[in-house]
Design an enzyme around this catalytic site. Structure first.
Site, PDB file in Angstrom:
ATOM      1  N   LYS A   1       1.530   3.948   7.183  1.00  0.00           N
ATOM      2  CA  LYS A   1       0.755   4.898   6.476  1.00  0.00           C
ATOM      3  C   LYS A   1       1.176   6.378   6.699  1.00  0.00           C
ATOM      4  CE  LYS A   1      -2.397   1.916   4.693  1.00  0.00           C
ATOM      5  NZ  LYS A   1      -1.820   0.933   5.076  1.00  0.00           N
TER       6      LYS A   1
ATOM      7  N   SER B   1       0.846  -1.204   0.010  1.00  0.00           N
ATOM      8  CA  SER B   1       0.078  -0.132  -0.172  1.00  0.00           C
ATOM      9  C   SER B   1       0.707   1.208   0.008  1.00  0.00           C
ATOM     10  CB  SER B   1      -0.838   0.020   0.849  1.00  0.00           C
ATOM     11  OG  SER B   1      -0.321   0.124   2.509  1.00  0.00           O
TER      12      SER B   1
END
Length: 234
Positions: A193, A155
């Site tokens: 993230k 991701s």
């Protein structure tokens, strides 16, 4: 791309919605996928939601909506650069120093503990047990306490963070907007993230268009460190 378990769960939810008009319970999902605990289902649901396949509807029990089914076509996406320094080569080892400086360089390197794995994709259970150490040049670390986590998932690939990289983390309980952080969600799942504030909420942004941004209240997110560099093995 979904994992086999993610695909099986999405298919099961979609079929149950078509048959009964309501999604299955977590117990039914657990039994259908032959998992031992509902925490595994929670992680799979989170992964499907992050990737935009399902949506959990607030304030309603067992409210899951299937938004799309997998597209079997591939899209590699462009890989953009990542600003923190990267040491490339054998994992945990710097390039061999010249003979006259070998002893000095060895003495200067810092042993950084590897604390487990971190998800760049689906949040995975945070590991707190030191497994081994890697040797890092001190000028790569700066001040403070540091640890390393093995990256799992794709991701953050457009930020240059790849599956299998070793992320070097500076311990910190706060972050500035734009920092790439280790975020602990609901005290049980960790993910890597980009951190941003959106009003009273926190946004955890992937760097891969196949994943969705997660918007969470601050009481569900605890910052455990900031990314400062990467080790990469070829």
């Amino acid at each position: 791309m979904l994992t086999r378990k993610q695909f099986e769960l999405l298919k099961f939810i979609n079929e149950r919605l078509k048959e009964a008009g309501v999604p299955p319970s977590f117990d039914e999902m657990k039994d259908a996928l032959d998992l031992r605990s509902k925490s595994g289902i929670h992680r799979l649901i989170t992964a499907l939601e992050e990737r935009g396949f399902i949506r959990r509807l607030p304030n309603r029990a067992r409210a899951i909506e299937v938004i799309k089914l997998p597209d079997l076509g591939g899209n590699s996406g462009a890989r953009r650069g990542f600003t923190p320094s990267v040491i490339e080569g054998n994992l945990g080892k710097v390039r061999p120093p010249s003979p006259q400086h070998a002893e000095d360089d060895s003495d200067r390197n810092v042993a950084v503990p590897v604390m487990g794995r971190i998800a760049a994709g689906t949040p995975i259970e945070a590991l707190q047990t030191r497994s081994h150490t890697i040797s890092v040049p001190p000028d790569m670390l700066g001040s403070g306490e540091h640890y390393a986590l093995e990256v799992r998932g794709d991701s953050m690939m457009d930020a240059g963070i790849l599956d299998g990289d070793m992320a070097l983390i500076q311990r910190n309980e706060s972050a500035d907007t734009g920092d790439i952080v280790v975020a602990l969600i609901d005290e049980e799942e960790a993910t890597l993230k980009r951190f941003r504030r959106r009003g009273a909420s926190i946004a955890l942004e992937p760097a891969n268009s196949a994943y969705e941004v997660r918007i969470l209240p601050p009481n569900r997110v605890r910052i455990q460190g900031k990314l400062i560099g990467l080790y990469r093995k070829y």
